[in-house]
Write a protein that holds these residues in place. Sequence first.
Motif, short mmCIF file in Angstrom:
data_model
loop_
_atom_site.label_atom_id
_atom_site.label_comp_id
_atom_site.label_asym_id
_atom_site.label_seq_id
_atom_site.Cartn_x
_atom_site.Cartn_y
_atom_site.Cartn_z
N UNK A 212 0.84 -1.20 0.00
CA UNK A 212 0.00 0.00 0.00
C UNK A 212 0.87 1.25 0.00
N UNK A 213 0.46 2.22 -0.84
CA UNK A 213 1.12 3.52 -0.81
C UNK A 213 0.34 4.43 0.13
N UNK A 214 1.03 4.95 1.14
CA UNK A 214 0.41 5.91 2.06
C UNK A 214 0.96 7.30 1.78
N UNK B 263 7.08 2.24 12.36
CA UNK B 263 7.48 0.89 12.75
C UNK B 263 6.61 -0.11 12.01
N UNK B 264 7.13 -1.05 11.23
CA UNK B 264 8.55 -1.23 10.95
C UNK B 264 9.11 -0.09 10.10
N UNK B 265 10.40 0.08 10.17
CA UNK B 265 11.05 1.18 9.47
C UNK B 265 10.76 1.14 7.96
N UNK B 266 10.60 2.33 7.39
CA UNK B 266 10.29 2.45 5.98
C UNK B 266 11.14 3.56 5.37
N UNK B 267 11.32 3.49 4.07
CA UNK B 267 11.91 4.62 3.37
C UNK B 267 10.82 5.68 3.22
N UNK B 268 11.06 6.83 3.78
CA UNK B 268 10.04 7.87 3.78
C UNK B 268 10.45 8.98 2.82
N UNK B 269 9.53 9.36 1.95
CA UNK B 269 9.79 10.48 1.07
C UNK B 269 8.99 11.68 1.57
N UNK B 270 9.69 12.70 2.04
CA UNK B 270 9.01 13.92 2.46
C UNK B 270 8.80 14.78 1.23
N UNK B 271 7.58 15.31 1.04
CA UNK B 271 7.35 16.15 -0.13
C UNK B 271 6.40 17.28 0.20
N UNK B 272 6.40 18.27 -0.65
CA UNK B 272 5.54 19.44 -0.48
C UNK B 272 4.53 19.44 -1.62
N UNK B 273 3.27 19.55 -1.29
CA UNK B 273 2.23 19.41 -2.30
C UNK B 273 1.26 20.59 -2.26
N UNK B 274 0.88 21.03 -3.44
CA UNK B 274 -0.19 22.00 -3.54
C UNK B 274 0.33 23.42 -3.47
N UNK B 275 -0.59 24.33 -3.64
CA UNK B 275 -0.31 25.74 -3.73
C UNK B 275 0.45 26.24 -2.50
N UNK B 276 0.18 25.64 -1.37
CA UNK B 276 0.74 26.15 -0.13
C UNK B 276 1.79 25.24 0.46
N UNK C 224 5.33 10.25 2.02
CA UNK C 224 4.87 9.13 1.21
C UNK C 224 5.70 7.90 1.52
N UNK C 225 5.04 6.80 1.79
CA UNK C 225 5.76 5.55 2.02
C UNK C 225 5.03 4.40 1.32
N UNK C 226 5.80 3.42 0.90
CA UNK C 226 5.25 2.21 0.30
C UNK C 226 5.47 1.08 1.30
N UNK C 227 4.38 0.46 1.73
CA UNK C 227 4.47 -0.48 2.84
C UNK C 227 4.01 -1.87 2.40
N UNK D 73 1.39 -1.70 10.79
CA UNK D 73 2.15 -0.46 10.66
C UNK D 73 1.78 0.51 11.78
N UNK D 74 2.80 1.08 12.40
CA UNK D 74 2.56 2.13 13.39
C UNK D 74 3.28 3.40 12.98
N UNK D 75 2.54 4.49 13.03
CA UNK D 75 3.10 5.81 12.74
C UNK D 75 2.92 6.64 13.99
#
Lengths: 280, 280, 280, 280
Positions: C18-20, C42-55, C61-64, C69-71
């Motif tokens: 799943x893509x979150x 948890x469990x550890x994931x590759x996390x992509x931080x991104x900026x979206x939208x006008x503001x 974004x993570x692919x799990x 999954x715990x955030x």
Amino acid sequence: MSKIDVRADLKYEVRLATVFVFQIVAGRTEHQSVIWEQLEIDPQQTVEACRVGLDGNHMHRIVVQPCELRISYQANVLLAPEINRPTSVGESNISEMPPEVLTYLNPSRYCQSDLLARFSFEEFGQSQRGFSRVQAICDWVFKHLDYTPGSTNSWTTAADVLLQRIGVCRDYAHLAITLCRGVGIPARYVAGYAVGLQPPDFHGFMEAFLGGQWYLFDPTRLAPISGLVRIGVGRDAADVSFATLTGDALLLEKTVWASPSDFSNPPDLSSGDQPALSTA
Amino acid sequence: MSKIDVRADLKYEVRLATVFVFQIVAGRTEHQSVIWEQLEIDPQQTVEACRVGLDGNHMHRIVVQPCELRISYQANVLLAPEINRPTSVGESNISEMPPEVLTYLNPSRYCQSDLLARFSFEEFGQSQRGFSRVQAICDWVFKHLDYTPGSTNSWTTAADVLLQRIGVCRDYAHLAITLCRGVGIPARYVAGYAVGLQPPDFHGFMEAFLGGQWYLFDPTRLAPISGLVRIGVGRDAADVSFATLTGDALLLEKTVWASPSDFSNPPDLSSGDQPALSTA
Amino acid sequence: MSKIDVRADLKYEVRLATVFVFQIVAGRTEHQSVIWEQLEIDPQQTVEACRVGLDGNHMHRIVVQPCELRISYQANVLLAPEINRPTSVGESNISEMPPEVLTYLNPSRYCQSDLLARFSFEEFGQSQRGFSRVQAICDWVFKHLDYTPGSTNSWTTAADVLLQRIGVCRDYAHLAITLCRGVGIPARYVAGYAVGLQPPDFHGFMEAFLGGQWYLFDPTRLAPISGLVRIGVGRDAADVSFATLTGDALLLEKTVWASPSDFSNPPDLSSGDQPALSTA
Amino acid sequence: MSKIDVRADLKYEVRLATVFVFQIVAGRTEHQSVIWEQLEIDPQQTVEACRVGLDGNHMHRIVVQPCELRISYQANVLLAPEINRPTSVGESNISEMPPEVLTYLNPSRYCQSDLLARFSFEEFGQSQRGFSRVQAICDWVFKHLDYTPGSTNSWTTAADVLLQRIGVCRDYAHLAITLCRGVGIPARYVAGYAVGLQPPDFHGFMEAFLGGQWYLFDPTRLAPISGLVRIGVGRDAADVSFATLTGDALLLEKTVWASPSDFSNPPDLSSGDQPALSTA
């Protein structure tokens, strides 16, 4: 011919003086008769039995002071449907329909047949006319909707359901009714009891006017057509609520039950080429 | 008591064999009678007069082959309304309403009283009960809508109108009916002729059930209440279209007209403290 | 100036890959800064931080793969709002608004300001321009809606809410935003954390563009304006879901929490003549 | 590669001081450039050119005193689309889409992709992924809608259109966009000029994000893809009105025109296996 035992038990917490109008009693038609029935109300109340609407639905009106109210209805119902071969049942021409049937071509609260007429005509305008066209509509509804308890509410219309593709029995019936009206076939909502319904509850199904009479259809396929016991009919579910309350009362329990009682001659439960049944 | 001449002339281009169901003939009630009337159809057709719906609306069904069709209806109608002082007209309790009236509490295609019940109750739940509450509803509708020909269409509902604040006579009536039902007052749509309507056309207004009978209201204020001649009634406009067509025909002309004929006793045109009128 | 601790814990059963896309991290503006924060997965994931939208909303974004999954997100946020006297805050003229603000006059999924423009103009067109007009809109929304958890769903729009008069925080914000846009005031949805919210959850509130900047409003009155911590902004709730999933995962637990951490200087909780606050 | 002359002439009766925001100027992208253009306003006005929204749409804002206002825009536009074989264009996985594209998966005012997600998934969930799936969606829209000028209005949504099966270019684009988002393909509305459009007018079409870039589609089939000149893009038509007015002005005339100017290399007008074009 079959006999079916039906039963409904309702329990309310009545908090303020409340007017109840119940529609839970089995209807009487040429093909559906009540062998025995009993309506119990505890604590005892003055009950006014009345007939409402175009088709004389049986209602019971009571005024209840604050209390815990129990309503219990039991009946043994004889179904003697007229049975026809589907291929012999054609559509009625609008120029020859009995005038009282014309009303069931009109759009109604939950069946906006005016709004969906183009959709209906596009999808079913070229289908073979007659019983099989209504069957095609019911098959389409069955195929395209997901039966999901809790997915819709009392405001949900056929148009909503066509978009959302999810609903319960009343939504299935509303959409099929709407699509029938959209191609010029009078159709109406039937509230009733249904043998074998899981979980047991009141059921909502439909009738279409074909070949001069009303035929039963249930797009949910949750119960055999031969096990459907009518309470009342209307343009849509707005006309046949099992209870309408004015005041303040809370439904605490609802138990509904239907079962064939004449075991030597049970209703036909097969789902094959089922015959056309009319009990109106 | 007044006499009103009404007239409707319709011209159609009939392209394919078409079934017409017309509702243009003045209705008959205890308080509205037809002194003289004439329905002409050119070319001549076999006309089937029928009564449809809960209230026996007068319909005329004809099957027409391709031609140019003219329908002309003229009548002289006697209105002898029951007149009451508004302050003496109370609301009927739901526990005492005649059963056949209960149907007019149900939501319908264009009058989703279930959806607007909270709005209605919030706005008018605390108003003084009786004639004046329906008057308050009609005043609210008059004040908050802009009467704008062409602003709505045949799909427009009371909910749409409440949001958009714009509409024509049928929209005004639908919204007022919906708000009445929302506070527990049975209400229905009336199609008819109206003296003084500008531009002349069929008119849509309403009746609310108060003090045991149906009273007339017109939230548009476009015509005097005493100049309203009923054709038929229904849950909403879906039940009283002046013409329903199945086939292919185009309306080329429509001329509608209503005028007081008994000049010694014209309808009361003043807009002051008008009395409560019932012609049902 | 105040410091607020916020925390969100989410637990999912991930059944298929799943893509979150999460939006749970506190936003950064001139008036809102993050002193400390921690995002644990948890469990550890590759996390992509991104900026979206006008503001530039902060998303992760993570692919799990299938797992539990715990955030967990925690932060200490410094709010240093610009504070103004309400009477000094006027409306911006559309001829002078920064171009990027114009977008927030457009109708959006849940805020059909085009549809409700007449209603809005009729109700608030004559109100005194400025901060007090938005306050009047929020007061109207607070007064006319019933806050009822579970009464609406993710499809419910401002138009629905205006009719049904019932909803939750997102519905309150949507209606107020819509009415602001209807009278020409840019308005947008803010998702965030709120001190004192009962029961604790993510909160939805709004900003209106007045006097050249964005001011905070919360028509629910469920939390003090000074205790609102923004996550992100958008045209309406469609832009700021706390989690968007593509795949198959079930939310098992959600715990959200916000509390003032700097006790010597707590947020102003009084509901009197509150000042105009901007944290954008 | 082709050159297209475009032109728009607008005439307004300005009755009160009015703020206009125009979006009529050809956009600039890597694949669309403006060789020559001219914007004339009579009487002369101070024009503020600005860029609005996520994609920097070109707008022009003017404040006009009562007068007869004429706006005339002409340009010669060079289109150098990237051309690909449809079968080579796949779908982007949501885990890899550029963040700024995610916004175009959200539902919007006229494209309620949340509401139609089940419908879309049922109808197109099993289609072959890639360019051909979007083509299948556009084909479906073309096949099931009747193009009928005047049949819809500025409030009409994709959900309305799906039910009513009738609309104009903006409705076609809205429905196709909604169905794309429903199966996880980002899609957006494009306003522009179109070669060969009959009758000539501004046109509405769409882009879907596939294989890492935006591809053009026009479900109306009213113009060749290679003859589409973009003005601006947005979530739906709400973002790209050719003119937004605040004040009081009446549109008296609108003339729009587009024609290939480079005759040695006209746009491909064949409707066969057209290539995938990207001009974003």
